[in-house]
Enzyme design. Structure first.
Site, PDB file in Angstrom:
ATOM      1  N   GLU A  64      10.049  -8.657   0.359  1.00 21.07           N
ATOM      2  CA  GLU A  64      11.100  -8.195   0.199  1.00 21.07           C
ATOM      3  C   GLU A  64      12.106  -8.426   1.221  1.00 21.07           C
ATOM      4  O   GLU A  64      13.529  -8.322   0.932  1.00 21.07           O
ATOM      5  CB  GLU A  64      10.995  -6.681   0.696  1.00 21.07           C
ATOM      6  CG  GLU A  64      10.226  -5.911  -0.447  1.00 21.07           C
ATOM      7  CD  GLU A  64       8.464  -6.044  -0.182  1.00 21.07           C
ATOM      8  OE1 GLU A  64       8.102  -7.095   0.565  1.00 21.07           O
ATOM      9  OE2 GLU A  64       7.914  -5.334  -0.797  1.00 21.07           O
TER      10      GLU A  64
ATOM     11  N   PHE B 135       0.646   8.015   1.910  1.00 22.59           N
ATOM     12  CA  PHE B 135       0.125   6.732   1.842  1.00 22.59           C
ATOM     13  C   PHE B 135       1.674   6.123   1.552  1.00 22.59           C
ATOM     14  O   PHE B 135       2.383   6.443   0.710  1.00 22.59           O
ATOM     15  CB  PHE B 135      -0.777   6.393   0.708  1.00 22.59           C
ATOM     16  CG  PHE B 135      -0.784   4.980   0.236  1.00 22.59           C
ATOM     17  CD1 PHE B 135      -1.676   4.385   1.095  1.00 22.59           C
ATOM     18  CD2 PHE B 135      -0.187   4.530  -1.076  1.00 22.59           C
ATOM     19  CE1 PHE B 135      -1.660   2.682   1.005  1.00 22.59           C
ATOM     20  CE2 PHE B 135      -0.379   3.176  -1.129  1.00 22.59           C
ATOM     21  CZ  PHE B 135      -1.241   2.324  -0.332  1.00 22.59           C
ATOM     22  N   GLN B 136       1.933   4.937   2.253  1.00 26.96           N
ATOM     23  CA  GLN B 136       3.079   4.281   2.235  1.00 26.96           C
ATOM     24  C   GLN B 136       4.321   4.911   2.506  1.00 26.96           C
ATOM     25  O   GLN B 136       5.240   4.515   2.043  1.00 26.96           O
ATOM     26  CB  GLN B 136       3.274   3.288   0.797  1.00 26.96           C
ATOM     27  CG  GLN B 136       2.229   2.334   0.871  1.00 26.96           C
ATOM     28  CD  GLN B 136       2.446   1.252  -0.253  1.00 26.96           C
ATOM     29  OE1 GLN B 136       2.810   1.628  -1.221  1.00 26.96           O
ATOM     30  NE2 GLN B 136       1.940   0.016  -0.167  1.00 26.96           N
TER      31      GLN B 136
ATOM     32  N   MET C 199      16.735 -25.117  18.816  1.00 28.86           N
ATOM     33  CA  MET C 199      17.546 -24.467  19.500  1.00 28.86           C
ATOM     34  C   MET C 199      17.079 -23.820  20.719  1.00 28.86           C
ATOM     35  O   MET C 199      17.872 -24.063  21.908  1.00 28.86           O
ATOM     36  CB  MET C 199      18.599 -23.305  18.515  1.00 28.86           C
ATOM     37  CG  MET C 199      19.805 -22.790  19.525  1.00 28.86           C
ATOM     38  SD  MET C 199      20.703 -24.135  19.887  1.00 28.86           S
ATOM     39  CE  MET C 199      22.132 -24.116  18.459  1.00 28.86           C
TER      40      MET C 199
ATOM     41  N   LYS D  50       9.578   9.550  -5.334  1.00 28.21           N
ATOM     42  CA  LYS D  50       8.946   9.143  -6.318  1.00 28.21           C
ATOM     43  C   LYS D  50       9.341  10.298  -7.616  1.00 28.21           C
ATOM     44  O   LYS D  50       9.513  10.138  -8.677  1.00 28.21           O
ATOM     45  CB  LYS D  50       7.541   9.012  -6.328  1.00 28.21           C
ATOM     46  CG  LYS D  50       6.827   8.507  -7.596  1.00 28.21           C
ATOM     47  CD  LYS D  50       5.523   8.205  -7.175  1.00 28.21           C
ATOM     48  CE  LYS D  50       4.831   7.411  -8.332  1.00 28.21           C
ATOM     49  NZ  LYS D  50       3.178   6.979  -8.251  1.00 28.21           N
TER      50      LYS D  50
END
Lengths: 166, 591
Positions: free
Chosen positions: B54, B116-117, B474, B166
């Site tokens: 993502e 969940f999630q 760097m 959802k």
């Protein structure tokens, strides 16, 4: 030690949307400003809310906060007001443990500050006082010689004097 | 009018298209299935690109927006799907890039119950979005999407997040796509200034004998290149640009000073130090260009033009602040600008350029600036250059010369490693006919290299030039210069065979090991019709100069390594030289 930081009065007019309060609170906390008091109430219509915030901090930091708050999509106006420009009020409820023997003395102090007795029992009394935050501080200080069980204060609300917008 | 009873998710997709979104990047997941189902069912014009992580989706949308000026959508699921976009959202936020991020969310009844999630994405992302929504009803979707697009693309652009539970996606939507916006607190005024402010600026410009113009991202976003050029040429004022402002004023122009700040040119920094007037057009004057904020242009009149009033006085207190869109401001200003009396100043600046020219070593191995210089010649400065973050980024900024805005794409404010490859993919989607080159390091590339799959699947002819020095270069440079060579956590031992990796994705992989091979390998890469990964085995030790050491003002721009002169050759491969050549407290530590 650093000298004490000044207290600022901010008034924020905001669209009444979920998350608006969190966004404003984050703007303060991200820059290390501690909010002293915060009052949120409905505006003229329910679509808008008025937030009155008092916070301690340096003036430059506060200017940043005002600009960052003003920039938030939900915020219509964010202004700082000096004490002279506004009518400022706060309400305090003070619950004292006091029996009938010393009640008279308490009522005398209450009377001086135009505080009302809003609850009374054999062993306790609840006073309601309204006024400037400084006046309430003074009253609470005098009441400290009694046993204070609880204090609840609303936090300062302000309104600009005259026709100016708050 | 009621649109044939579609659900919230279908309305969401239609609303995005209606607003003008043409491309979406993402990965589905449980809470986003209704959205993906709608993507399948709605006969859409919007293109969807399935990515591999993502973060890549967000950077791809970012690269697309920077290359086209238009936002893309990011479609991800709740919880980890959404949190994986956080780096990408923050990157876009810091650099004022428009983006619409749609995150799936647990059903309304499950919010706050550790479903969940489930993650509180609305609050989690609040400090890194321009605005955000948690959708409570499917009927709100057309309005919210329209507002989101408007907010993302107007004023100072930025990412807007829409969290969609959802069951809002599956709820019947009873309203049409035409919705009125309700944004009483949002006024992205392109003219937040008065004619008086414009007169003050013109007056200050007329009195200046040593003016410097700083061009920032705001000038590029508003496409003010013509106005900027006219301002510079009329005033006869040199122009330096920030990392994100690169190209809005042509690097090849006689009046160009190229970049300024920590790794800017010494002549730009000197010009800023000596100027009597600094006019910033759409730059936010951040810590990487200021040196020490309190000493920046200390004795000069400072004019700050920015669309975002919150930028005024953040680090530098301007004498004149002008809130407005860069192009609009310059259009109003130009009729009042008179030809500048700056011949002596320009002559002095020519002297700076001769005294401190940009250069690099060609000795003992393959040097990244050499490769970028060669690319510059081979592509005639016409490629869309996308960089990752680190030393290679600074070299690309210094040695690739662009003459157009939206041509140099780099993560500035956020400094997000892993940005380069996905942003290049996004840029290539946005400008399919053009050459897109991604300059990346071996550190950053490995953070998002799974996006090679996206490039391969869509046959995007992105040319990835990997400056492989087997170090986090760097950080190593800082440890070298300011931490007495204590190389802590910077040795990237165990790098894979990148050419074999490219092959594994079905991409052409090429090795570049000798300086003599640069033209041959680069030409082969540029001529290849598909994606290419060039693994350039560059010298392990090389530093970016000029450099303004951290905590120092621009006056103290350093041209070379303070210890280099004492012996250790640049570009020595392998392990660093033994410690013990300390120079007594030469450079300030990182503050």
């Amino acid at each position: 030690m650093n000298k004490p930081l000044p207290t600022h009065n901010l008034s924020i007019y905001v669209a009444n949307r979920p998350g608006a309060l969190a966004r404003i609170a984050q703007t303060f906390s991200r820059r290390g400003f501690n909010i002293e008091s915060l009052v949120v109430s409905a505006g003229v219509t329910g679509d808008f809310s008025r937030m009155t915030i008092t916070a301690k901090g340096d003036a430059a930091g506060l200017e940043q906060i005002i600009m960052q708050c003003s920039k938030l999509v939900d915020v219509l106006a964010c202004r700082e007001h000096t004490d002279e420009e506004v009518v400022a009020r706060e309400l305090a409820l003070v619950k004292l443990a006091v029996d009938s023997a010393r009640r008279g003395e308490v009522l005398q102090i209450a009377d001086h500050f135009h505080a009302k007795t809003v609850d009374l029992s054999e062993t306790s009394i609840v006073l309601e006082a309204t006024g400037s935050s400084e006046k309430l501080d003074a009253m609470v200080d005098l009441l400290r010689k009694f046993r204070i069980i609880e204090i609840v204060r609303t936090g300062k609300v302000i309104m600009a004097r005259g026709e100016r917008e708050t | 009018m009621s649109e044939n009873h579609t659900n919230g998710a279908e309305t969401l997709i239609r609303s995005l298209e209606h607003a003008g979104i043409k491309l979406a990047f993402g990965i589905p997941g449980g809470s986003a299935i209704p959205i993906y189902d709608a993507l399948y069912k709605v006969r859409r014009k919007m293109k969807f690109v399935l990515v591999r992580h993502e973060q890549g989706a967000a950077h791809e949308a970012d690269g697309y927006a920077r290359a086209t000026g238009k936002p893309a959508a990011v479609l991800v699921t709740s919880g980890p799907g959404a949190t994986n976009t956080v780096t990408g959202i923050m990157t876009a936020y810091m650099d004022s890039v428009p983006m619409i991020v749609i995150t799936g969310q647990s059903a309304r009844g499950m919010l706050g119950k550790d479903a969940f999630q489930e993650a509180d994405v609305f609050n989690l992302t609040m400090p890194i979005v321009k605005h955000s929504y948690l959708v409570r009803s499917a009927n709100d979707i057309p309005r919210i999407v329209r507002e989101a697009y408007h907010i993302a693309t107007t004023g100072r652009p930025g990412p807007v997040l829409i969290d969609v539970p959802k069951d809002v996606g599956t709820e019947l939507c009873e309203v049409g796509l035409e919705a009125d916006m309700n944004l009483p607190g949002y006024h992205p005024e392109p003219k937040g200034y008065t004619p008086e402010t414009i007169r003050q600026i013109a007056d200050a410009l007329a009195h200046s004998r040593r003016p410097v113009i700083i061009a920032g991202h705001g000038a590029a976003i508003s496409r003010a290149e013509q106005e900027l050029r006219q301002l510079a040429e009329t005033l006869q004022a040199p122009v330096t640009s920030t990392l994100l402002g690169k190209g809005v004023f042509p690097d090849s122009h006689r009046l160009s000073l190229q970049g300024l700040g920590m790794h800017g040119t010494a002549f730009a920094n000197r010009a800023v130090v000596e100027c009597d007037l600094m006019i910033s057009v759409g730059a936010r004057l951040d810590d990487r260009i200021l040196g020490v904020a309190s000493q920046f242009c200390k004795n000069a009149v400072k004019i700050h033009i920015d669309i975002d009033a919150a930028e005024f006085g953040k680090l530098v207190k301007p004498d004149i602040r002008c809130r407005g869109d860069a192009k609009t401001v310059l259009q109003d200003l130009l009729p009042l600008v008179k030809k500048g009396d700056t011949a002596d100043w320009i002559k002095r600046i020519e002297g700076f350029k001769k005294k401190w020219p940009m250069g690099y070593s060609r000795k003992g191995g393959l040097h990244p600036p050499q490769i970028i210089d060669a690319l510059n010649h081979l592509t005639d400065g016409k490629a869309i250059m996308v960089t990752d973050v680190g030393q290679h980024q600074m070299w690309a900024w210094q040695f690739y010369h662009c003459d157009n805005p939206w041509q140099f794409i780099s993560s500035g404010g956020a400094g997000t490693m892993g940005f380069g490859l996905p942003a290049a993919i996004g840029a290539q989607f946005g400008r399919p006919g053009e050459l897109v080159v991604a300059i990346v390091g071996d550190g950053g590339f490995q953070m998002t290299m799974s996006e090679l799959a996206t490039a391969a699947i869509h046959k995007l002819p992105v040319k990835v030039i990997l400056m492989n020095n087997h170090y986090l270069g760097m950080v190593r440079q800082w440890q070298d210069m300011f931490y007495d060579e204590r190389y802590s956590g910077v040795d990237l031992e165990g790098n894979p065979d990148f050419v074999a990796l490219a092959k594994a994705y079905g991409i052409l992989g090429l090795n570049l090991k000798r300086a003599a091979d640069i033209p041959k390998v680069l030409q082969k890469a540029l001529a290849h019709p598909g994606p290419v990964l060039v693994n350039a085995e560059v010298v392990h030790h090389e530093e970016v100069f000029p450099m303004v050491p951290p905590g120092k003002p621009l006056e103290e721009t350093v041209m070379e390594h303070p210890r280099r002169r004492r012996g250790r050759p640049a570009g020595r491969p392998g392990k660093p030289a033994a410690a013990g050549k300390k120079t007594g407290g030469a450079q300030g530590r990182k503050s």
